[in-house]
Scaffold this active site. Structure first.
Site, PDB file in Angstrom:
ATOM      1  N   ASN A   1     -11.994  26.609  29.911  1.00 35.96           N
ATOM      2  CA  ASN A   1     -11.662  25.463  29.076  1.00 35.96           C
ATOM      3  C   ASN A   1     -10.215  25.483  28.569  1.00 35.96           C
ATOM      4  OD1 ASN A   1     -12.333  23.326  26.824  1.00 35.96           O
ATOM      5  ND2 ASN A   1     -11.535  25.126  25.747  1.00 35.96           N
TER       6      ASN A   1
ATOM      7  N   ARG B   1     -11.650  13.834  20.333  1.00 32.43           N
ATOM      8  CA  ARG B   1     -10.827  14.027  19.131  1.00 32.43           C
ATOM      9  C   ARG B   1     -10.580  15.512  18.865  1.00 32.43           C
ATOM     10  NH1 ARG B   1     -14.402   9.984  17.804  1.00 32.43           N
ATOM     11  NH2 ARG B   1     -15.822  11.348  16.647  1.00 32.43           N
TER      12      ARG B   1
ATOM     13  N   TYR C   1       0.920  17.422  33.139  1.00 29.26           N
ATOM     14  CA  TYR C   1      -0.480  17.680  32.794  1.00 29.26           C
ATOM     15  C   TYR C   1      -1.387  17.200  33.932  1.00 29.26           C
ATOM     16  CZ  TYR C   1      -4.899  17.408  30.184  1.00 29.26           C
ATOM     17  OH  TYR C   1      -6.212  17.570  29.766  1.00 29.26           O
TER      18      TYR C   1
ATOM     19  N   GLN D   1       8.452  21.342  30.794  1.00 30.92           N
ATOM     20  CA  GLN D   1       7.049  20.940  30.574  1.00 30.92           C
ATOM     21  C   GLN D   1       6.209  21.263  31.809  1.00 30.92           C
ATOM     22  OE1 GLN D   1       6.115  17.190  28.868  1.00 30.92           O
ATOM     23  NE2 GLN D   1       7.899  17.124  27.516  1.00 30.92           N
TER      24      GLN D   1
ATOM     25  N   VAL E   1      -0.682  16.785  37.134  1.00 33.54           N
ATOM     26  CA  VAL E   1      -0.576  17.648  38.323  1.00 33.54           C
ATOM     27  C   VAL E   1      -1.305  18.971  38.077  1.00 33.54           C
ATOM     28  CG1 VAL E   1       1.021  18.931  39.810  1.00 33.54           C
ATOM     29  CG2 VAL E   1       1.547  16.566  39.160  1.00 33.54           C
TER      30      VAL E   1
ATOM     31  N   LYS F   1       2.855  16.684  23.926  1.00 33.91           N
ATOM     32  CA  LYS F   1       2.647  15.338  23.387  1.00 33.91           C
ATOM     33  C   LYS F   1       3.567  14.361  24.119  1.00 33.91           C
ATOM     34  CE  LYS F   1      -0.053  16.794  20.000  1.00 33.91           C
ATOM     35  NZ  LYS F   1      -1.400  17.042  20.504  1.00 33.91           N
TER      36      LYS F   1
ATOM     37  N   ASP G   1      -6.055  35.846  26.521  1.00 27.70           N
ATOM     38  CA  ASP G   1      -4.915  34.943  26.729  1.00 27.70           C
ATOM     39  C   ASP G   1      -4.842  34.712  28.233  1.00 27.70           C
ATOM     40  OD1 ASP G   1      -2.488  33.715  27.148  1.00 27.70           O
ATOM     41  OD2 ASP G   1      -1.397  34.963  25.724  1.00 27.70           O
TER      42      ASP G   1
ATOM     43  N   SER H   1      -9.772  17.049  34.066  1.00 31.37           N
ATOM     44  CA  SER H   1      -9.613  15.802  33.318  1.00 31.37           C
ATOM     45  C   SER H   1      -9.637  14.637  34.286  1.00 31.37           C
ATOM     46  CB  SER H   1      -8.268  15.820  32.575  1.00 31.37           C
ATOM     47  OG  SER H   1      -7.990  14.540  32.058  1.00 31.37           O
TER      48      SER H   1
HETATM   49  P1  NAP Z   1      -7.214  21.884  21.926  1.00 33.13           P
HETATM   50  O1  NAP Z   1      -7.970  21.442  20.750  1.00 33.13           O
HETATM   51  O2  NAP Z   1      -5.723  21.860  21.918  1.00 33.13           O
HETATM   52  O3  NAP Z   1      -7.735  23.342  22.320  1.00 33.13           O
HETATM   53  C1  NAP Z   1      -7.174  24.050  23.380  1.00 33.13           C
HETATM   54  C2  NAP Z   1      -7.693  25.464  23.332  1.00 33.13           C
HETATM   55  O4  NAP Z   1      -7.104  26.190  24.427  1.00 33.13           O
HETATM   56  C3  NAP Z   1      -7.296  26.195  22.048  1.00 33.13           C
HETATM   57  O5  NAP Z   1      -8.323  27.070  21.680  1.00 33.13           O
HETATM   58  C4  NAP Z   1      -6.069  26.971  22.503  1.00 33.13           C
HETATM   59  O6  NAP Z   1      -5.810  28.125  21.720  1.00 33.13           O
HETATM   60  C5  NAP Z   1      -6.517  27.351  23.894  1.00 33.13           C
HETATM   61  N1  NAP Z   1      -5.412  27.861  24.708  1.00 33.13           N
HETATM   62  C6  NAP Z   1      -4.242  27.294  25.005  1.00 33.13           C
HETATM   63  N2  NAP Z   1      -3.494  28.138  25.733  1.00 33.13           N
HETATM   64  C7  NAP Z   1      -4.218  29.272  25.901  1.00 33.13           C
HETATM   65  C8  NAP Z   1      -3.996  30.509  26.551  1.00 33.13           C
HETATM   66  N3  NAP Z   1      -2.840  30.782  27.169  1.00 33.13           N
HETATM   67  N4  NAP Z   1      -4.978  31.432  26.526  1.00 33.13           N
HETATM   68  C9  NAP Z   1      -6.147  31.192  25.904  1.00 33.13           C
HETATM   69  N5  NAP Z   1      -6.403  30.053  25.240  1.00 33.13           N
HETATM   70  C10 NAP Z   1      -5.444  29.103  25.254  1.00 33.13           C
HETATM   71  O7  NAP Z   1      -7.598  21.011  23.229  1.00 33.13           O
HETATM   72  P2  NAP Z   1      -9.005  20.395  23.688  1.00 33.13           P
HETATM   73  O8  NAP Z   1      -8.851  18.929  23.622  1.00 33.13           O
HETATM   74  O9  NAP Z   1     -10.128  21.058  23.052  1.00 33.13           O
HETATM   75  O10 NAP Z   1      -8.946  20.764  25.243  1.00 33.13           O
HETATM   76  C11 NAP Z   1      -9.839  21.672  25.865  1.00 33.13           C
HETATM   77  C12 NAP Z   1      -9.797  21.427  27.363  1.00 33.13           C
HETATM   78  O11 NAP Z   1     -10.238  20.096  27.645  1.00 33.13           O
HETATM   79  C13 NAP Z   1      -8.388  21.535  27.964  1.00 33.13           C
HETATM   80  O12 NAP Z   1      -8.464  22.145  29.231  1.00 33.13           O
HETATM   81  C14 NAP Z   1      -7.965  20.082  28.095  1.00 33.13           C
HETATM   82  O13 NAP Z   1      -6.975  19.902  29.075  1.00 33.13           O
HETATM   83  C15 NAP Z   1      -9.280  19.427  28.454  1.00 33.13           C
HETATM   84  N6  NAP Z   1      -9.367  17.994  28.219  1.00 33.13           N
HETATM   85  C16 NAP Z   1      -9.288  17.509  26.956  1.00 33.13           C
HETATM   86  C17 NAP Z   1      -9.413  16.135  26.739  1.00 33.13           C
HETATM   87  C18 NAP Z   1      -9.364  15.521  25.366  1.00 33.13           C
HETATM   88  O14 NAP Z   1      -9.456  14.288  25.258  1.00 33.13           O
HETATM   89  N7  NAP Z   1      -9.258  16.288  24.304  1.00 33.13           N
HETATM   90  C19 NAP Z   1      -9.606  15.278  27.838  1.00 33.13           C
HETATM   91  C20 NAP Z   1      -9.695  15.818  29.109  1.00 33.13           C
HETATM   92  C21 NAP Z   1      -9.592  17.181  29.287  1.00 33.13           C
HETATM   93  P3  NAP Z   1      -4.752  28.121  20.475  1.00 33.13           P
HETATM   94  O15 NAP Z   1      -5.494  27.622  19.286  1.00 33.13           O
HETATM   95  O16 NAP Z   1      -4.348  29.553  20.401  1.00 33.13           O
HETATM   96  O17 NAP Z   1      -3.618  27.212  20.879  1.00 33.13           O
END
Ligand code: NAP
Length: 276
Positions: free
Chosen positions: A89, A231, A193, A105, A195, A95, A62, A139
Site C-alpha cells: 500500500n 480522504r 504518479y 518528482q 507512470v 501535490k 521503509d 490507482s
Molecule cells: P497517505 O495517507 O499519504 O499514506 C501513505 C502511507 O504510505 C503513509 O503511511 C506513508 O508513511 C507511507 N509511505 C510513504 N513512503 C513510504 C516508504 N518509503 N516506506 C514505507 N511507507 C511509506 O496516502 P493514502 O491515500 O492512504 O495512499 C495509500 C495508497 O493508496 C498509495 O499507494 C496511493 O498511491 C494509493 N491511492 C490512493 C488514493 C486516494 O484517493 N487517497 C487513490 C488511489 C490510490 P509516512 O506517514 O511515513 O509518510
C-alpha cells in the site's frame, strides 16, 4: 516457529493502509502487522487501534530501504516460516501545486511507488505460502496515464509477454527522459504518479503470470487495485470515500476465500475487474 497465519500491510501508519489494517484486525484469522518507515508513527497507530479494542503488531518497514525490507523478510521467515497476506500500500504523490522540478518528482515518485514496491515483492513473494493473497495498491490514474502514453508504449504496457526486466527498463527510461526534457517526445504523459502506478499495475500482471508458471499448485492470488478517491493526506478532504471505504477493495482481495481461483493478475476497483 508460529503456525498462525500472518498478514503485512506496507505504509499503514495512516490513510488507507491504516484502514486496511483495521479491517484485517477484524476479519483476518491471524496476526496482522502494521508497518511504517517511522517507528514512532507506527507505534502510535498501533496504540490507536488498541484503543478501538483491536490488536495489530508493529514492524518497521521503509520500502525505499533494501536493508529494512530484508530485516522484515528475515523476521517473517524466522517467526512464521513465511507470509499469508501481503498488501503493498505504501505510496507517495506530489501535490498538484508543488513546484519541485518534474524530473525530480519523477525520480522520487518512481523510487517509492514502483521500485520500492518491486523490491518488497522481490524479497517477500518467495515467502508467500500456498493460498496466499497479494494486493498491490495501484490507482485508476494508472489507466488514465496509460491512455496518455504513445501507442507504442501502450502496446508494451498491455503486452502479455513483457518481462519484469523490460518493465524496469521502461520505468528507468521515463525518469531519464524527464531529466533530458524529452519525455513528451518519447511518448510519456505528464504524470509521474500515473507512470509509477502504470508500473505497479503492469508489475502485478507480470507477477501473476510468473506465479502461474512457477507455483501453479499453490493457489496464490495476486492483483492490483484502486481504492477509489479517498480522504487521506494524499488526496485531501474533498475525496468521496472515507479511508474505511477505500480499504474495502484491497481487503476483499486480501481475503479472497481459499476456494477462489479468481481474480488473479487483474486490475480491480470497487471489487470489479477493470479492463487494462
Ligand atoms: P497517505 O495517507 O499519504 O499514506 C501513505 C502511507 O504510505 C503513509 O503511511 C506513508 O508513511 C507511507 N509511505 C510513504 N513512503 C513510504 C516508504 N518509503 N516506506 C514505507 N511507507 C511509506 O496516502 P493514502 O491515500 O492512504 O495512499 C495509500 C495508497 O493508496 C498509495 O499507494 C496511493 O498511491 C494509493 N491511492 C490512493 C488514493 C486516494 O484517493 N487517497 C487513490 C488511489 C490510490 P509516512 O506517514 O511515513 O509518510
Amino acid at each position: 516457529m508460529s503456525s498462525v497465519p500472518v498478514a503485512v500491510v506496507t505504509g499503514s501508519n495512516k490513510g488507507i493502509g491504516f484502514a486496511i489494517v483495521r479491517a484485517l484486525c477484524k476479519q483476518f484469522p491471524g496476526d496482522v502487522y502494521l508497518t511504517a518507515r517511522d517507528p514512532g508513527r507506527g507505534q502510535e497507530a498501533v496504540a490507536k487501534l488498541q484503543q478501538e479494542g483491536l490488536r495489530a503488531f508493529f514492524h518497521q518497514l521503509d520500502v525505499d530501504d533494501l536493508q529494512s525490507i530484508r530485516a522484515l523478510r528475515d523476521f517473517l521467515k524466522e517467526k512464521y516460516g513465511g507470509l499469508n497476506v501481503l498488501v503493498n500500500n505504501a505510496g507517495i504523490a506530489f501535490k498538484v501545486q508543488d513546484t519541485t522540478p518534474f524530473a525530480v518528482q519523477a525520480e522520487v515518485t518512481l523510487k517509492t511507488n514502483f521500485f520500492g514496491t518491486r523490491n518488497v515483492c522481490t524479497e517477500l513473494l518467495p515467502l508467500i505460502k500456498p493460498y496466499g493473497r497479494v494486493v498491490n495498491v495501484s490507482s485508476m490514474v494508472s489507466s488514465s496515464a496509460l491512455g496518455g502514453c504513445s501507442q507504442e508504449l501502450q502496446q508494451k504496457f498491455r503486452s502479455d509477454t513483457i518481462t519484469e526486466e523490460e518493465l524496469v527498463q521502461l520505468m528507468n527510461k521515463f525518469v531519464e527522459d524527464t531529466k533530458k526534457g524529452v519525455h513528451n517526445k518519447e511518448g510519456w504523459p505528464n504524470t509521474a504518479y500515473g507512470v509509477s502506478k502504470i508500473g505497479v499495475t503492469v508489475l502485478s500482471r507480470i507477477q501473476a503470470r510468473l506465479l502461474n508458471e512457477q507455483r501453479r499448485g499453490d493457489h496464490i492470488l495476486l492483483n492490483a487495485c484502486c481504492p477509489g478517491w479517498v480522504r487521506t493526506d494524499m488526496a485531501g478532504p474533498k475525496a468521496t470515500k472515507s479511508p474505511d471505504e477505500g480499504a474495502e477493495t484491497p481487503v476483499y482481495l486480501a481475503l479472497l476465500p481459499s476456494d477462489a481461483d479468481a481474480p488473479h493478475g487483474q486490475f480491480v476497483s470497487d471489487k470489479t475487474v477493470r479492463p487494462w
